[in-house]
Design a protein around this motif. Structure first.
Motif, mmCIF file in Angstrom:
data_model
loop_
_atom_site.group_PDB
_atom_site.id
_atom_site.type_symbol
_atom_site.label_atom_id
_atom_site.label_comp_id
_atom_site.label_asym_id
_atom_site.label_seq_id
_atom_site.Cartn_x
_atom_site.Cartn_y
_atom_site.Cartn_z
ATOM 1 N N PHE A 170 0.830 -1.207 0.000
ATOM 2 C CA PHE A 170 0.000 0.000 0.000
ATOM 3 C C PHE A 170 0.857 1.246 0.000
ATOM 4 O O PHE A 170 0.629 2.196 -0.755
ATOM 5 C CB PHE A 170 -0.925 -0.030 1.212
ATOM 6 N N ALA A 171 1.886 1.280 0.851
ATOM 7 C CA ALA A 171 2.766 2.447 0.916
ATOM 8 C C ALA A 171 3.454 2.694 -0.420
ATOM 9 O O ALA A 171 3.527 3.835 -0.901
ATOM 10 C CB ALA A 171 3.806 2.254 2.013
ATOM 11 N N LEU A 172 3.947 1.634 -1.042
ATOM 12 C CA LEU A 172 4.661 1.774 -2.313
ATOM 13 C C LEU A 172 3.730 2.242 -3.425
ATOM 14 O O LEU A 172 4.070 3.131 -4.218
ATOM 15 C CB LEU A 172 5.304 0.438 -2.694
ATOM 16 N N GLU A 173 2.531 1.655 -3.477
ATOM 17 C CA GLU A 173 1.579 2.036 -4.528
ATOM 18 C C GLU A 173 1.007 3.426 -4.274
ATOM 19 O O GLU A 173 0.801 4.201 -5.223
ATOM 20 C CB GLU A 173 0.451 1.004 -4.606
ATOM 21 N N LEU A 174 0.767 3.763 -3.013
ATOM 22 C CA LEU A 174 0.292 5.106 -2.689
ATOM 23 C C LEU A 174 1.307 6.144 -3.141
ATOM 24 O O LEU A 174 0.927 7.182 -3.709
ATOM 25 C CB LEU A 174 0.037 5.228 -1.190
ATOM 26 N N ARG A 176 3.450 5.906 -5.568
ATOM 27 C CA ARG A 176 3.405 5.998 -7.034
ATOM 28 C C ARG A 176 2.225 6.847 -7.487
ATOM 29 O O ARG A 176 2.346 7.674 -8.395
ATOM 30 C CB ARG A 176 3.334 4.595 -7.642
ATOM 31 N N ARG A 177 1.080 6.649 -6.860
ATOM 32 C CA ARG A 177 -0.122 7.377 -7.272
ATOM 33 C C ARG A 177 -0.053 8.851 -6.863
ATOM 34 O O ARG A 177 -0.529 9.716 -7.594
ATOM 35 C CB ARG A 177 -1.364 6.692 -6.708
ATOM 36 N N LEU A 178 0.519 9.126 -5.713
ATOM 37 C CA LEU A 178 0.705 10.526 -5.298
ATOM 38 C C LEU A 178 1.644 11.243 -6.264
ATOM 39 O O LEU A 178 1.388 12.383 -6.675
ATOM 40 C CB LEU A 178 1.266 10.578 -3.881
ATOM 41 N N LYS A 179 2.716 10.590 -6.622
ATOM 42 C CA LYS A 179 3.689 11.184 -7.545
ATOM 43 C C LYS A 179 3.049 11.447 -8.902
ATOM 44 O O LYS A 179 3.243 12.514 -9.499
ATOM 45 C CB LYS A 179 4.895 10.258 -7.699
ATOM 46 N N ALA A 180 2.259 10.498 -9.382
ATOM 47 C CA ALA A 180 1.595 10.655 -10.674
ATOM 48 C C ALA A 180 0.587 11.794 -10.660
ATOM 49 O O ALA A 180 0.333 12.428 -11.690
ATOM 50 C CB ALA A 180 0.909 9.347 -11.068
ATOM 51 N N SER A 181 0.008 12.076 -9.491
ATOM 52 C CA SER A 181 -0.987 13.143 -9.374
ATOM 53 C C SER A 181 -0.351 14.517 -9.232
ATOM 54 O O SER A 181 -1.051 15.529 -9.231
ATOM 55 C CB SER A 181 -1.901 12.884 -8.179
ATOM 56 N N GLY A 182 0.977 14.551 -9.050
ATOM 57 C CA GLY A 182 1.662 15.829 -8.865
ATOM 58 C C GLY A 182 1.737 16.286 -7.422
ATOM 59 O O GLY A 182 2.157 17.405 -7.142
ATOM 60 N N SER A 183 1.362 15.427 -6.487
ATOM 61 C CA SER A 183 1.382 15.784 -5.077
ATOM 62 C C SER A 183 2.803 15.812 -4.539
ATOM 63 O O SER A 183 3.671 15.049 -4.974
ATOM 64 C CB SER A 183 0.550 14.780 -4.273
ATOM 65 N N PRO A 232 15.696 14.112 6.685
ATOM 66 C CA PRO A 232 15.653 14.892 5.438
ATOM 67 C C PRO A 232 16.169 14.102 4.245
ATOM 68 O O PRO A 232 16.001 14.535 3.100
ATOM 69 C CB PRO A 232 16.563 16.087 5.749
ATOM 70 N N LYS A 233 16.771 12.955 4.493
ATOM 71 C CA LYS A 233 17.337 12.154 3.404
ATOM 72 C C LYS A 233 16.319 11.209 2.766
ATOM 73 O O LYS A 233 16.598 10.583 1.752
ATOM 74 C CB LYS A 233 18.518 11.326 3.937
ATOM 75 N N ILE A 234 15.155 11.104 3.378
ATOM 76 C CA ILE A 234 14.149 10.137 2.939
ATOM 77 C C ILE A 234 13.524 10.535 1.599
ATOM 78 O O ILE A 234 13.253 11.702 1.340
ATOM 79 C CB ILE A 234 13.050 10.002 4.008
ATOM 80 N N LYS A 235 13.268 9.520 0.781
ATOM 81 C CA LYS A 235 12.510 9.699 -0.451
ATOM 82 C C LYS A 235 11.266 8.820 -0.384
ATOM 83 O O LYS A 235 11.225 7.830 0.350
ATOM 84 C CB LYS A 235 13.365 9.299 -1.655
ATOM 85 N N GLY A 236 10.270 9.174 -1.141
ATOM 86 C CA GLY A 236 9.064 8.360 -1.181
ATOM 87 C C GLY A 236 9.350 6.991 -1.777
ATOM 88 O O GLY A 236 10.276 6.813 -2.561
ATOM 89 N N ARG A 268 -1.453 -3.110 -7.795
ATOM 90 C CA ARG A 268 -2.715 -2.601 -8.359
ATOM 91 C C ARG A 268 -3.874 -3.525 -8.013
ATOM 92 O O ARG A 268 -4.985 -3.064 -7.717
ATOM 93 C CB ARG A 268 -2.575 -2.438 -9.870
ATOM 94 N N ARG A 269 -3.623 -4.815 -8.032
ATOM 95 C CA ARG A 269 -4.676 -5.770 -7.672
ATOM 96 C C ARG A 269 -5.065 -5.629 -6.203
ATOM 97 O O ARG A 269 -6.242 -5.697 -5.852
ATOM 98 C CB ARG A 269 -4.199 -7.195 -7.959
ATOM 99 N N LEU A 270 -4.072 -5.445 -5.346
ATOM 100 C CA LEU A 270 -4.361 -5.240 -3.928
ATOM 101 C C LEU A 270 -5.175 -3.966 -3.730
ATOM 102 O O LEU A 270 -6.132 -3.946 -2.941
ATOM 103 C CB LEU A 270 -3.052 -5.140 -3.138
ATOM 104 N N TRP A 271 -4.807 -2.899 -4.423
ATOM 105 C CA TRP A 271 -5.525 -1.627 -4.306
ATOM 106 C C TRP A 271 -6.988 -1.800 -4.723
ATOM 107 O O TRP A 271 -7.901 -1.355 -4.017
ATOM 108 C CB TRP A 271 -4.846 -0.585 -5.189
ATOM 109 N N ASP A 272 -7.192 -2.470 -5.836
ATOM 110 C CA ASP A 272 -8.566 -2.721 -6.309
ATOM 111 C C ASP A 272 -9.341 -3.560 -5.302
ATOM 112 O O ASP A 272 -10.528 -3.309 -5.055
ATOM 113 C CB ASP A 272 -8.537 -3.426 -7.670
ATOM 114 N N LEU A 273 -8.668 -4.545 -4.711
ATOM 115 C CA LEU A 273 -9.319 -5.400 -3.707
ATOM 116 C C LEU A 273 -9.725 -4.579 -2.489
ATOM 117 O O LEU A 273 -10.841 -4.729 -1.978
ATOM 118 C CB LEU A 273 -8.365 -6.520 -3.288
ATOM 119 N N ALA A 274 -8.834 -3.698 -2.034
ATOM 120 C CA ALA A 274 -9.135 -2.879 -0.857
ATOM 121 C C ALA A 274 -10.320 -1.958 -1.128
ATOM 122 O O ALA A 274 -11.188 -1.780 -0.256
ATOM 123 C CB ALA A 274 -7.904 -2.065 -0.460
#
Length: 289
Positions: A170-174, A176-183, A232-236, A268-274
């Motif tokens: 969930f964290a990894l896919e979230l 990806r989706r946040l980055k794609a949205s421009g957040s 401060p060194k952390i990346k998504g 993506r399958r897990l996200w759809d399932l949730a």
């Protein structure tokens, strides 16, 4: 400067309490989201001793109840304009088979599905980081897409592994989706190694006997979470855990995860399932209203 706000589920005990101690000492305003508000108020009193000027709010939250989750999210949205740090920490471990009032296997509901809905509900006011708590146990299972609630052949070990794998994915896919949205919000996962917390109450007896020898103090187990939250060194999209032998203990570092968790199609399958199970749909199109 505006005071930063941190929301932690399960903030009154174990890892959540250790993380809370550091955050209040670093002048965060703290939202304690806890199932037992009496215990949370006692924990709040201890935190106030560390920082008498701390602003701390206690909210009731039962992650095993979708009704409780949605009522909690509604209250947070009414009372707060921003959340700078969301730490999805609360969880249960290797419990006997139980279905929640919503028909979900208890560990999946508490550890993953509840946090999935909370995070999505608060998406518009999230401004900084989302940290999801995973575990070394994420390697114990894959996601049972056809029977996530273990209606056949329940294994509390496999069910716990599935729930913690789901948190990581969930964290990894979230992210990806946040980055794609421009957040600018980032999401990542962390695990505490083997830590001495109240989760051990549900493990087999032989593991309880080994607990003093295997488990590090909870304040040490909290360090990867704090590193993920504050460095401060952390990346998504990173996964933070101890750097020692088998990741049981050690200093916070970027660590590897299973091939199943790495697979984007699985995510993506897990996200759809949730979304299907909870009836909750994320909306990344209206983050900037």
């Amino acid at each position: 400067m505006q005071q930063k706000v941190a929301l932690i589920t399960g903030a009154n005990a174990g890892l959540g309490f250790e993380v809370s101690k550091v955050l209040v000492q670093n002048n965060f305003r703290l939202i304690m989201a806890c199932r037992d508000t009496d215990k949370a108020l006692l924990a709040k009193a201890q935190l106030i001793k560390l920082n008498p000027n701390a602003l701390i709010d206690v909210f009731e939250l039962d992650l095993a109840s979708q009704q409780s989750i949605r009522f909690f999210a509604k209250r947070i949205l009414e009372d707060f304009e921003r959340i700078d740090l969301l730490i999805n920490n609360a969880g249960v471990m290797m419990t006997p088979y139980e279905l929640t009032e919503d028909g979900f296997e208890l560990q999946l509901a508490t550890n993953f599905l509840g946090h999935f809905v909370i995070t999505g509900s608060l998406l518009k006011i999230l401004k900084g980081r989302v940290i999801c708590l995973s575990s070394l146990a994420h390697r114990w299972s894959e996601i049972r897409l056809k029977d996530p609630n273990f209606t056949k052949g329940y294994s509390k070990r496999a069910a716990y592994g599935q729930s913690k794998l789901a948190c990581l994915m969930f964290a990894l896919e979230l992210n990806r989706r946040l980055k794609a949205s421009g957040s600018d919000v980032i999401a990542l996962a962390a695990h505490p190694g083997i830590s001495n917390t109240n989760l051990f109450k549900s493990v087999p007896k032989f593991l309880k006997w080994l607990q003093p020898f295997l488990a590090q103090p909870s304040e040490e187990g909290a360090k990867p979470i704090l590193y993920a939250a504050l460095s401060p060194k952390i990346k998504g999209g990173e996964y933070i855990g101890p750097d020692g032998f088998k990741e049981w203990r050690g200093k916070p570092a970027k660590v590897a995860y299973s091939d199943f968790a790495r697979n984007k199609q699985n995510a993506r399958r897990l996200w759809d399932l949730a979304e299907q199970l909870t009836g909750f749909k994320y909306d990344f199109n209206n983050l900037y209203e």
